[in-house]
Design a protein around this motif. Structure first.
Motif, PDB file in Angstrom:
ATOM      1  N   ASP A 102       0.825  -1.214   0.000  1.00 13.21           N
ATOM      2  CA  ASP A 102       0.000   0.000   0.000  1.00 13.21           C
ATOM      3  C   ASP A 102       0.858   1.264   0.000  1.00 13.21           C
ATOM      4  O   ASP A 102       0.639   2.190  -0.778  1.00 13.21           O
ATOM      5  CB  ASP A 102      -0.913   0.027   1.232  1.00 13.21           C
ATOM      6  CG  ASP A 102      -2.191  -0.776   1.006  1.00 13.21           C
ATOM      7  OD1 ASP A 102      -2.342  -1.370  -0.078  1.00 13.21           O
ATOM      8  OD2 ASP A 102      -3.041  -0.798   1.921  1.00 13.21           O
ATOM      9  N   ARG A 103       1.843   1.298   0.892  1.00 10.31           N
ATOM     10  CA  ARG A 103       2.670   2.511   0.975  1.00 10.31           C
ATOM     11  C   ARG A 103       3.510   2.691  -0.289  1.00 10.31           C
ATOM     12  O   ARG A 103       3.768   3.811  -0.720  1.00 10.31           O
ATOM     13  CB  ARG A 103       3.601   2.436   2.190  1.00 10.31           C
ATOM     14  CG  ARG A 103       2.892   2.464   3.515  1.00 10.31           C
ATOM     15  CD  ARG A 103       2.394   3.857   3.862  1.00 10.31           C
ATOM     16  NE  ARG A 103       1.883   3.911   5.215  1.00 10.31           N
ATOM     17  CZ  ARG A 103       1.187   4.927   5.713  1.00 10.31           C
ATOM     18  NH1 ARG A 103       0.915   5.974   4.964  1.00 10.31           N
ATOM     19  NH2 ARG A 103       0.772   4.912   6.952  1.00 10.31           N
ATOM     20  N   PHE A 104       3.929   1.570  -0.861  1.00  9.72           N
ATOM     21  CA  PHE A 104       4.709   1.638  -2.100  1.00  9.72           C
ATOM     22  C   PHE A 104       3.821   2.218  -3.214  1.00  9.72           C
ATOM     23  O   PHE A 104       4.208   3.147  -3.933  1.00  9.72           O
ATOM     24  CB  PHE A 104       5.170   0.220  -2.462  1.00  9.72           C
ATOM     25  CG  PHE A 104       6.422   0.151  -3.287  1.00  9.72           C
ATOM     26  CD1 PHE A 104       6.910   1.259  -3.960  1.00  9.72           C
ATOM     27  CD2 PHE A 104       7.121  -1.041  -3.387  1.00  9.72           C
ATOM     28  CE1 PHE A 104       8.064   1.179  -4.726  1.00  9.72           C
ATOM     29  CE2 PHE A 104       8.278  -1.129  -4.147  1.00  9.72           C
ATOM     30  CZ  PHE A 104       8.743  -0.022  -4.819  1.00  9.72           C
ATOM     31  N   ALA A 105       2.597   1.693  -3.327  1.00 13.75           N
ATOM     32  CA  ALA A 105       1.671   2.182  -4.357  1.00 13.75           C
ATOM     33  C   ALA A 105       1.363   3.665  -4.147  1.00 13.75           C
ATOM     34  O   ALA A 105       1.387   4.461  -5.089  1.00 13.75           O
ATOM     35  CB  ALA A 105       0.382   1.356  -4.338  1.00 13.75           C
ATOM     36  N   GLU A 106       1.109   4.034  -2.902  1.00 12.87           N
ATOM     37  CA  GLU A 106       0.786   5.447  -2.628  1.00 12.87           C
ATOM     38  C   GLU A 106       1.988   6.343  -2.944  1.00 12.87           C
ATOM     39  O   GLU A 106       1.825   7.444  -3.481  1.00 12.87           O
ATOM     40  CB  GLU A 106       0.368   5.602  -1.160  1.00 12.87           C
ATOM     41  CG  GLU A 106      -1.017   4.997  -0.896  1.00 12.87           C
ATOM     42  CD  GLU A 106      -1.213   4.536   0.553  1.00 12.87           C
ATOM     43  OE1 GLU A 106      -0.289   4.708   1.375  1.00 12.87           O
ATOM     44  OE2 GLU A 106      -2.295   3.973   0.843  1.00 12.87           O
ATOM     45  N   GLY A 107       3.189   5.871  -2.650  1.00 13.22           N
ATOM     46  CA  GLY A 107       4.392   6.644  -2.962  1.00 13.22           C
ATOM     47  C   GLY A 107       4.545   6.864  -4.457  1.00 13.22           C
ATOM     48  O   GLY A 107       4.910   7.961  -4.911  1.00 13.22           O
ATOM     49  N   ALA A 112      -8.225   8.647  -0.645  1.00 15.26           N
ATOM     50  CA  ALA A 112      -8.575  10.061  -0.450  1.00 15.26           C
ATOM     51  C   ALA A 112      -7.653  10.684   0.604  1.00 15.26           C
ATOM     52  O   ALA A 112      -7.127  11.788   0.414  1.00 15.26           O
ATOM     53  CB  ALA A 112     -10.040  10.186  -0.028  1.00 15.26           C
ATOM     54  N   ALA A 113      -7.452   9.970   1.704  1.00 16.11           N
ATOM     55  CA  ALA A 113      -6.676  10.544   2.814  1.00 16.11           C
ATOM     56  C   ALA A 113      -5.189  10.590   2.501  1.00 16.11           C
ATOM     57  O   ALA A 113      -4.543  11.624   2.647  1.00 16.11           O
ATOM     58  CB  ALA A 113      -6.916   9.716   4.079  1.00 16.11           C
ATOM     59  N   ARG A 114      -4.642   9.468   2.036  1.00 17.65           N
ATOM     60  CA  ARG A 114      -3.181   9.384   1.924  1.00 17.65           C
ATOM     61  C   ARG A 114      -2.643   9.974   0.621  1.00 17.65           C
ATOM     62  O   ARG A 114      -1.513  10.444   0.590  1.00 17.65           O
ATOM     63  CB  ARG A 114      -2.732   7.921   2.022  1.00 17.65           C
ATOM     64  CG  ARG A 114      -2.968   7.321   3.401  1.00 17.65           C
ATOM     65  CD  ARG A 114      -2.216   6.014   3.458  1.00 17.65           C
ATOM     66  NE  ARG A 114      -2.527   5.231   4.630  1.00 17.65           N
ATOM     67  CZ  ARG A 114      -2.102   3.971   4.793  1.00 17.65           C
ATOM     68  NH1 ARG A 114      -1.384   3.387   3.864  1.00 17.65           N
ATOM     69  NH2 ARG A 114      -2.400   3.309   5.873  1.00 17.65           N
ATOM     70  N   VAL A 115      -3.422   9.897  -0.441  1.00 16.98           N
ATOM     71  CA  VAL A 115      -2.904  10.403  -1.720  1.00 16.98           C
ATOM     72  C   VAL A 115      -3.359  11.844  -1.967  1.00 16.98           C
ATOM     73  O   VAL A 115      -2.576  12.667  -2.430  1.00 16.98           O
ATOM     74  CB  VAL A 115      -3.320   9.466  -2.882  1.00 16.98           C
ATOM     75  CG1 VAL A 115      -2.886  10.033  -4.232  1.00 16.98           C
ATOM     76  CG2 VAL A 115      -2.713   8.076  -2.671  1.00 16.98           C
ATOM     77  N   TRP A 116      -4.617  12.168  -1.612  1.00 16.00           N
ATOM     78  CA  TRP A 116      -5.122  13.513  -1.906  1.00 16.00           C
ATOM     79  C   TRP A 116      -5.288  14.370  -0.656  1.00 16.00           C
ATOM     80  O   TRP A 116      -5.771  15.493  -0.745  1.00 16.00           O
ATOM     81  CB  TRP A 116      -6.435  13.425  -2.696  1.00 16.00           C
ATOM     82  CG  TRP A 116      -6.239  12.826  -4.057  1.00 16.00           C
ATOM     83  CD1 TRP A 116      -6.614  11.591  -4.474  1.00 16.00           C
ATOM     84  CD2 TRP A 116      -5.598  13.439  -5.196  1.00 16.00           C
ATOM     85  NE1 TRP A 116      -6.252  11.378  -5.786  1.00 16.00           N
ATOM     86  CE2 TRP A 116      -5.624  12.506  -6.260  1.00 16.00           C
ATOM     87  CE3 TRP A 116      -4.994  14.689  -5.419  1.00 16.00           C
ATOM     88  CZ2 TRP A 116      -5.082  12.769  -7.523  1.00 16.00           C
ATOM     89  CZ3 TRP A 116      -4.461  14.952  -6.676  1.00 16.00           C
ATOM     90  CH2 TRP A 116      -4.503  13.995  -7.709  1.00 16.00           C
ATOM     91  N   ASN A 117      -4.910  13.825   0.493  1.00 15.70           N
ATOM     92  CA  ASN A 117      -4.947  14.602   1.725  1.00 15.70           C
ATOM     93  C   ASN A 117      -6.345  15.132   2.047  1.00 15.70           C
ATOM     94  O   ASN A 117      -6.506  16.271   2.499  1.00 15.70           O
ATOM     95  CB  ASN A 117      -3.933  15.754   1.613  1.00 15.70           C
ATOM     96  CG  ASN A 117      -3.459  16.221   2.975  1.00 15.70           C
ATOM     97  OD1 ASN A 117      -3.619  15.496   3.968  1.00 15.70           O
ATOM     98  ND2 ASN A 117      -2.925  17.426   3.040  1.00 15.70           N
TER      99      ASN A 117
END
Ligand code: NZQ
Ligand code: ZN
Length: 399
Positions: A226-231, A320-325
């Motif tokens: 997940d964190r890799f994808a979001e990064g 929404a939270a992690r990628v678009w804040n």
């Protein structure tokens, strides 16, 4: 609303068992084409495959010829964007006649995909089109191949997939086989400087959607995935507009090239549920209406997320939270805002997100559904719930 689309979000599922195998050597950086001399066996009888005029014009083919100086080489040009079975079978014939034994693809995803098909088809017994209709299950061997990548987008340079079009029947099908992993891929970011804006924008959107297809499903306890994808998504959002407008910025091109490879070399998807329904519908749009691959994804993805909001709720909120804040408002408001941001990101790269931009109206939907049905694409997505009825609603919402 159909019963399928009301499937509630899965709360969390454990990470699935997996095997990870990726044998492709990556040779990355400026002026790395001469390293072909170390990678292609000295005694090889090589076929260099390429597309139209771009590889000659921007100096890539001349650099490849120089690196292979002294080896026996033949060339096969004319592989189309969305490579066709008909053209590729001519390369198969040339290889058989000239007893060639190593393939070098010089180009973007289309040339690399085409080369993978050729590699599998040369010694294939039976109808080579069945490689596509069985999605690669019947491929038992393939010729060795390497690549020189000129367009970051598909990840084909470091994966075992290929997508081929049959002109005669307007079918576009994918296959995958561990036998067609490239032995090596040369990634020189300066080779992308000559790309037209449209192709680089396509590459940003294609790689973005590759990440989404592996990430935006349901929670599956893959913390690193997940964190890799979001990064990777955050990096694409950060550099996307600049990589399009600054063609000779090495740092931007180098980052983009590596992000696009990481987006579909298998690493972010291990042990995770995957969707790929946007790609399956997108391939039918290209086959029928000749729309660039990435543009079909920009049309389908936002509607797919809206139609499948309930099944994807947990990951949509995380996105929404992690990628678009986005943290304020109701859950539904956060989800809709994230989808709108996604659309705006695509539109900011001048990639339209509606079928109407391609003059396709509601009459254009039935033929696409007929194609999906003919290809058995009637239970797509991470929970096999994208039936023809769901695909219809997705396409209607994309009008
Ligand atoms: O034909 P030439 O003259 O070489 O021009 C090409 C082509 O017209 C041009 N181009 C490439 N590198 C260039 C350049 N022009 C100037 N400078 C350069 N350095 O770009 C045009 C498009 O090339 P293409 O290879 O078609 O684009 P892309 O890399 O986006 O590949 C798209 C194909 O890959 C498939 C798609 O379905 C489509 O057929 N995909 C393959 C995947 C895989 N193997 O894993 C996954 C993807 O989801 C995708 O489905
Ligand atoms: Zn794609």
């Amino acid at each position: 609303m159909t019963a399928q689309s009301e499937t509630p979000a899965l709360k969390a599922a454990p990470m699935q068992n997996f095997e990870f195998y990726n044998p492709t050597r990556i040779i990355f950086g400026e002026n790395t084409i001469p390293k072909l001399a170390e990678q292609v066996p000295a005694t090889a009888r090589v076929l260099i495959l390429f597309g139209g005029a771009s590889a000659e014009r921007n100096g890539t083919l001349p650099a490849v010829r120089e690196a292979l100086d002294g080896r026996f080489t033949r060339e096969f040009g004319g592989i189309e964007a969305n490579p066709t079975f008909e053209t590729l079978m001519k390369a198969v014939e040339l290889i058989r006649n000239e007893k060639l034994d190593f393939l070098l693809a010089v180009g973007g995803g289309s040339v690399i995909d085409g080369t993978k098909f050729v590699a599998a088809a040369v010694d294939f017994e039976g109808d080579p089109w069945s490689i596509l209709t069985t999605h690669g299950a019947n491929v038992k061997a393939a010729m060795p191949l390497g690549t020189v990548l000129t367009l970051p987008a598909t990840g084909s340079e470091m994966n075992s997939f290929s997508v081929i079009t049959r002109q005669a029947t307007r079918e576009k099908l994918a296959f995958g086989s561990p036998h067609v992993f490239p032995r090596f891929s040369v990634l020189d970011p300066t080779r992308t400087y000559s790309l037209p804006v449209r192709q680089i924008a396509n590459g940003v959107v294609d790689s973005f959607v590759h990440i989404m297809e592996q990430y935006l499903t349901y929670p599956a306890d893959g913390l690193a995935q997940d964190r890799f994808a979001e990064g990777l998504l955050l990096s694409l959002i950060e550099i996307g507009p600049k990589v399009v407008s600054e063609p000779e910025n090495y740092t931007l091109r180098a980052n983009f090239m590596w992000i696009a490879t990481l987006a579909l070399n298998g690493i972010i998807g291990v042990g995770m549920p995957q969707d790929w329904s946007t790609h399956s519908i997108g391939h039918e749009l290209t086959a029928r209406y000749d729309i660039d691959h990435a543009r079909t994804l920009a049309i389908v993805l936002p509607s797919m997320l809206r139609v499948r909001k309930e099944a994807k709720r947990g990951k949509l909120l995380q996105y929404a939270a992690r990628v678009w804040n986005l943290h304020n408002g109701t859950e539904d408001e956060q989800i809709e805002a994230a989808i709108v941001r996604t659309e705006k990101f695509f539109e900011s790269l001048e990639i339209p997100t509606r079928l109407s931009a391609y003059e396709i109206g509601k009459d254009g939907i039935d033929p696409l559904l007929a194609q999906l049905e003919a290809h058995g694409m009637t239970a797509l997505g991470e929970q096999s719930e994208v039936t023809l009825d769901v695909s219809r609603r997705v396409l209607q919402l994309s009008l």
